[in-house]
Design a protein around this motif. Structure first.
Motif, PDB file in Angstrom:
ATOM      1  N   TYR A  84       1.005 -11.877  14.142  1.00  0.00           N
ATOM      2  CA  TYR A  84       2.126 -10.869  14.403  1.00  0.00           C
ATOM      3  C   TYR A  84       1.337  -9.685  14.862  1.00  0.00           C
ATOM      4  O   TYR A  84       0.028  -9.586  14.249  1.00  0.00           O
ATOM      5  N   ASN A 100       5.968 -10.684  17.916  1.00  0.00           N
ATOM      6  CA  ASN A 100       6.836 -10.139  16.883  1.00  0.00           C
ATOM      7  C   ASN A 100       7.106 -11.336  15.613  1.00  0.00           C
ATOM      8  O   ASN A 100       7.734 -10.852  14.803  1.00  0.00           O
ATOM      9  N   GLY A 101       6.023 -12.194  15.671  1.00  0.00           N
ATOM     10  CA  GLY A 101       6.412 -13.281  14.617  1.00  0.00           C
ATOM     11  C   GLY A 101       4.929 -14.178  14.429  1.00  0.00           C
ATOM     12  O   GLY A 101       3.951 -13.660  15.280  1.00  0.00           O
ATOM     13  N   TRP A 102       5.116 -15.252  14.097  1.00  0.00           N
ATOM     14  CA  TRP A 102       3.937 -16.109  14.080  1.00  0.00           C
ATOM     15  C   TRP A 102       4.285 -17.388  15.285  1.00  0.00           C
ATOM     16  O   TRP A 102       5.305 -17.763  15.159  1.00  0.00           O
ATOM     17  N   ASN A 189       5.794  -8.882   9.173  1.00  0.00           N
ATOM     18  CA  ASN A 189       4.811  -9.847   9.604  1.00  0.00           C
ATOM     19  C   ASN A 189       4.648 -10.921   8.531  1.00  0.00           C
ATOM     20  O   ASN A 189       4.542 -10.641   7.186  1.00  0.00           O
TER      21      ASN A 189
END
Length: 197
Positions: A84, A100-102, A189
């Motif tokens: 993130y 915006n994420g993994w 996150n």
């Protein structure tokens, strides 16, 4: 030759960034519509940044929040290929990448699975056939992007570890789940929510 390759990869990263930004706008638009829907029949004024929660949804959200740092990974095996936040491109350090994420790289044919109990809020099919599943956990949403197929339907109640769908494998043989966590309209996150790998 090196500069030509660098230009090519920089251009590809910029295109990928445009696609990511478009997807981010779509996610925010979908969440905004769901927030508006959550107020129907409540008699409350719509807060465009927060879901209206029934007592049951409040309890689910509180349970989700109490499991912060204990949620399982959305894949059974694999590794985190992108975390993130903002970082330099591995190809060109002058190009910045925002995530915006993994992203989780998995073996071909791997399944995405629910990280917590909730309800399938939406299934979106992108023009290229890739599927995205949204699962609501009170005012939290987990998003499972880059799926080849899905094993759930809108409105289904899911439990932790339930199979959501199969992760898409691209032509290069890379299977990668794009996973996003949100609280109302804000991304979170996953490092603070998922179990340490």
């Amino acid at each position: 030759m090196v500069n030509a390759n660098k230009k090519k990869y920089s251009s590809q990263f910029k295109e990928a960034a445009k696609e990511r930004d478009r997807l981010d706008r779509e996610i925010k638009k979908l969440i905004a519509a769901r927030i508006k829907e959550s107020y129907k029949g409540s008699g409350k004024k719509v807060d465009k940044n927060k879901f209206f929660l029934t007592p049951e949804a409040k309890a689910l959200a509180a349970d989700f929040k109490s499991n912060r740092g204990k949620l399982p990974w959305p894949v059974n095996e694999g590794f985190v290929s992108r975390k993130y936040g903002e970082m330099p491109s591995p190809i060109d350090r002058n190009v910045r990448i925002y995530s915006n994420g993994w992203r989780f790289q998995t073996p071909k044919g791997a399944s995405a699975r629910a990280v917590f109990s909730g309800e399938v809020d939406a299934i979106v099919k992108k023009p290229n056939g890739i599927l995205i599943v949204y699962i609501r956990h009170g005012n939290y949403t987990s998003v499972y992007n880059n799926l080849k197929s899905v094993a759930v339907s809108k409105g289904d109640k899911v439990k932790v570890y339930d199979t959501i769908g199969e992760v898409f494998t691209n032509r290069a043989g890379v299977s990668e789940l794009r996973f996003i966590l949100m609280e109302d309209t804000n991304t979170l996150n996953p490092a603070y929510w998922l179990l340490k790998g």
